[in-house]
Structure formats: structure tokens, C-alpha cells
Write a protein that holds these residues in place. Structure first.
Motif, short mmCIF file in Angstrom:
data_model
loop_
_atom_site.label_atom_id
_atom_site.label_comp_id
_atom_site.label_asym_id
_atom_site.label_seq_id
_atom_site.Cartn_x
_atom_site.Cartn_y
_atom_site.Cartn_z
N UNK A 100 0.79 -1.14 -0.04
CA UNK A 100 0.07 0.03 -0.01
C UNK A 100 0.98 1.39 0.11
N UNK A 101 2.01 1.14 0.77
CA UNK A 101 2.87 2.61 0.94
C UNK A 101 3.55 2.53 -0.46
N UNK A 102 4.05 1.68 -0.99
CA UNK A 102 4.73 1.68 -2.23
C UNK A 102 3.85 2.25 -3.23
N UNK A 103 2.65 1.76 -3.42
CA UNK A 103 1.58 2.14 -4.35
C UNK A 103 1.43 3.75 -4.09
N UNK A 104 1.17 4.06 -2.76
CA UNK A 104 0.96 5.64 -2.41
C UNK A 104 2.10 6.48 -2.90
N UNK A 105 3.21 5.90 -2.82
CA UNK A 105 4.33 6.78 -3.27
C UNK A 105 4.49 6.90 -4.80
N UNK A 106 4.34 5.88 -5.40
CA UNK A 106 4.26 6.04 -6.93
C UNK A 106 3.04 6.93 -7.33
N UNK A 107 1.92 6.54 -6.66
CA UNK A 107 0.65 7.60 -6.90
C UNK A 107 0.98 8.96 -6.80
N UNK A 108 1.82 9.06 -5.80
CA UNK A 108 2.28 10.79 -5.54
C UNK A 108 3.27 11.21 -6.64
N UNK A 109 3.90 10.31 -6.93
CA UNK A 109 4.99 10.87 -7.82
C UNK A 109 4.38 10.99 -9.12
N UNK A 110 3.55 10.09 -9.78
CA UNK A 110 3.00 10.10 -10.80
C UNK A 110 1.93 11.55 -10.92
N UNK A 111 1.05 11.40 -9.90
CA UNK A 111 -0.09 12.51 -9.87
C UNK A 111 0.55 13.69 -9.77
N UNK A 112 1.83 13.93 -8.98
CA UNK A 112 2.29 15.09 -8.74
C UNK A 112 3.33 15.73 -9.79
N UNK A 113 3.26 14.91 -10.89
CA UNK A 113 3.90 15.49 -11.91
C UNK A 113 3.27 16.42 -12.74
N UNK A 114 2.02 16.51 -12.38
CA UNK A 114 1.33 17.84 -13.09
C UNK A 114 0.30 17.29 -14.15
N UNK A 115 0.46 15.77 -14.44
CA UNK A 115 -0.39 15.03 -15.33
C UNK A 115 -1.04 14.00 -14.57
N UNK A 116 -2.36 14.31 -14.17
CA UNK A 116 -3.09 13.44 -13.27
C UNK A 116 -3.24 11.90 -13.86
N UNK A 117 -3.05 11.66 -14.99
CA UNK A 117 -3.06 10.38 -15.56
C UNK A 117 -1.97 9.61 -15.07
N UNK A 118 -1.12 10.27 -14.74
CA UNK A 118 0.26 9.46 -14.17
C UNK A 118 -0.01 8.71 -12.88
N UNK A 119 -1.17 9.13 -12.41
CA UNK A 119 -1.56 8.54 -10.91
C UNK A 119 -1.59 7.06 -11.05
N UNK A 120 -1.76 6.71 -12.32
CA UNK A 120 -2.04 5.18 -12.34
C UNK A 120 -0.73 4.22 -12.10
#
Length: 147
Positions: A100-120
Motif C-alpha cells: 500500500x505504501x509503495x503504491x501511494x508513493x508511486x501514485x504521488x510521484x505520478x500525480x504530482x508530475x502535473x499530469x493526473x493520468x500518471x497517478x495510475x
């Protein structure tokens, strides 16, 4: 009557709960820090949509804010499931919590790029949360059947 025994391995579950809490706190700190960079003043929760379309920093701020909010929305269920499942399945619960934690970290990195689609990128983290719910469901079933 059922007796609850806390195994020594429950320490792993507790350690993951600490890591999870630090993660959520770090996400909040990122929002607060980037708020200044983006120029979004309190008490405004998000930058206005029009401003975010024109200013990449405001868009990134909105994404960081949404990551934190989304994480908080499910954190209570996650944490309760982690701590309850860990009573009977301490190492499995700890492992699922780390997923769960690893998923949240990658979710955060992707989403915080400014491209919400990368949250996946962090979508696999749901396996951790669902797995924990499954373990709690199994515990509930076992308790009901043994009653």
C-alpha cells in the motif's frame, strides 16, 4: 469466548503503521511547501481551475493537494485493517501494508508530475488495501463460525 493473543511479529505491523503515518505526514508537508511555491494562499484549498490551466505550478499544487486528500480519504480504513489483520496475520499484514505504501508513493510521484493520468503508476497499491480487508474479513468469518 475468544482470547486475543498478540504475537511478537506484531511489531512488524506496528512498524508499518509508523511508516504509513510518516508517509501521510510527508504528503501533507509537500502540500504546505508547494503552496508557497505556487502562490496559493490559505484558506484556499485548491488553486482556481482557470489559474491552474494558465500556471503549471498551480496545477502541480492542485495535484499534490489531491494526492494528500485522496490518501487521507482511505487512510482510516487502511490503518484499521492493517492493525486488526496484524493481530492474526502480522507478517502478511505488514507486507500488504508496505505494498500500500509503495503504491501511494508511486501514485504521488505520478500525480504530482502535473499530469493526473500518471497517478495510475501506483494503482497496484490497491492490492495492499484490498488484501488487508480480505484478511480482516477472514478473521471476522473465523470468529463468527467459532462462536
Amino acid at each position: 469466548m475468544t482470547t486475543i493473543t498478540i504475537p511478537a511479529e506484531y511489531g512488524y505491523t506496528l512498524a508499518v503503521s509508523v511508516v504509513s503515518s510518516i508517509l501521510v505526514t510527508a504528503l501533507g508537508v509537500k502540500v504546505g511547501t508547494y503552496r508557497k511555491v505556487a502562490g496559493v494562499n490559505l484558506p484556499q484549498m485548491y488553486a482556481d481551475d482557470e489559474e491552474a490551466k494558465k500556471d503549471k505550478k498551480k496545477m502541480i499544487f492542485n495535484c499534490k493537494q489531491r494526492v494528500h486528500q485522496n490518501t487521507l480519504e482511505g487512510f482510516t480504513t487502511y490503518m484499521a485493517s492493517l492493525l486488526i489483520a496484524g493481530i492474526q496475520y502480522p507478517t502478511a499484514a505488514a507486507g500488504l501494508g508496505l505494498v500500500w505504501c509503495a503504491g501511494r508513493i508511486l501514485y504521488s510521484m505520478g500525480y504530482s508530475s502535473g499530469d493526473p493520468a500518471k497517478r495510475s503508476w501506483g494503482g497496484f497499491g490497491h492490492i495492499g488495501g484490498l488484501g488487508l480487508l480480505g484478511l480482516v474479513g477472514k478473521m471476522a468469518y473465523d470468529l463468527i463460525v467459532s462462536a
